[in-house]
Enzyme design. Sequence first.
Site, PDB file in Angstrom:
ATOM      1  CB  CYS A  40      -1.184  -0.280   1.515  1.00 24.92           C
ATOM      2  SG  CYS A  40      -2.042   1.125   1.359  1.00 24.92           S
TER       3      CYS A  40
ATOM      4  CB  CYS B 287      -0.298   2.265   3.960  1.00 25.06           C
ATOM      5  SG  CYS B 287      -1.529   2.325   3.199  1.00 25.06           S
ATOM      6  CG  ASP B 288       3.055   1.454   4.300  1.00 26.56           C
ATOM      7  OD1 ASP B 288       2.397   1.829   5.477  1.00 26.56           O
ATOM      8  OD2 ASP B 288       2.759   0.162   4.074  1.00 26.56           O
TER       9      ASP B 288
END
Length: 307
Positions: free
Chosen positions: A136, A139-140
């Site tokens: 992701c 997300c990261d």
Amino acid sequence: MSEKEIYDIVIIGGGPGGMTAGVYGGRAELKTLILEKSFHGGQMVSTSDIENYPALPETNGIQLSNDMLEHAKKFGAKIDYKGVDSIEVLEDGTKKLVTGGEEILTKTVILSMGSTSRKLGIPNEEKFTGRGVGYCAICDGGFYRNKVVAVNGGGDTAVEDALYLSRIASKVYLVHRRDELRANKTLQTRLFESDVEVVWNSTIKEIQGDDKLNAIVTVDKTDGSERTIELDGLFIAIGGIPTSDLVKNLVDLDPQGYIITNENCETNIPGIFAVGDIRKKSLRQIITAAADGAIAVHSAEKYILEH
Ligand code: NAP
């Protein structure tokens, strides 16, 4: 609600399909419950800019997820953050769901569990997950400011991820196994105008590192040549696997595990419907999941009236 009370609709999974079903169920004054085992929004949460949902040219995944949930709640749908352990169809057609020891009875069920990220299945992928390997980018991606990253895949997700990362990282590679992308033309145009370096016709053979990833080895399938690319991060974006384990012995699935429905989102089991990415369909988008949610509630309402 006591055990003897029965919901009209229980929706399993709070992605865009499930939350739209929540809006429609609530608005039709049907007793509607959404069960979501993690965060409402599903894969939408890990999408940064969303610009293909009508009338919302500049929204993002988290915003749209929260807005959809508020909309469903406004019309009376409830959400409970619980996973479902089993579904059973009782003799009179009522469906019994078990969630962590608790039983929930409902007249209809809408399956909206979506899909999870597909794994490459290559050496060190599991070992370095969370230590350089991720699924992701939204997300990261923030961990890779001014670092070197690669994205694997050639679909909309991979190209969106590569473009997103190009605003953060110092260098982005896109590794794709063919010589053309599956992603839509708008994204392709943006990609080719960006600094992202596309590594064509290549698969990732190996992930290297000590404590964490520091390189990948790609193989060019046109001539078999190998290339080692030094990296800080690798995002794997090669599509999804339907989260249909819960219902594999209950409803008909296609060979890939997607739930087979008709155009009314009806499965082969009366009173059980499926919506969104878990359903066998040709276009998996937020808008098509939302459309499924509306259709499934219409079908559920008809089923309730007829039974
Ligand atoms: P996808 O469309 O299934 O694309 C997966 C990509 O990964 C393909 O390019 C495929 O290559 C590649 N791939 C699959 N297995 C592989 C393997 N083992 N090794 C290497 N490469 C592999 O998945 P997605 O991009 O996640 O998109 C899923 C759905 O969501 C699609 O319907 C998409 O349109 C939609 N989506 C839409 C948006 C948007 O509209 N903004 C954003 C994200 C996703 P091949 O091309 O060679 O098969």
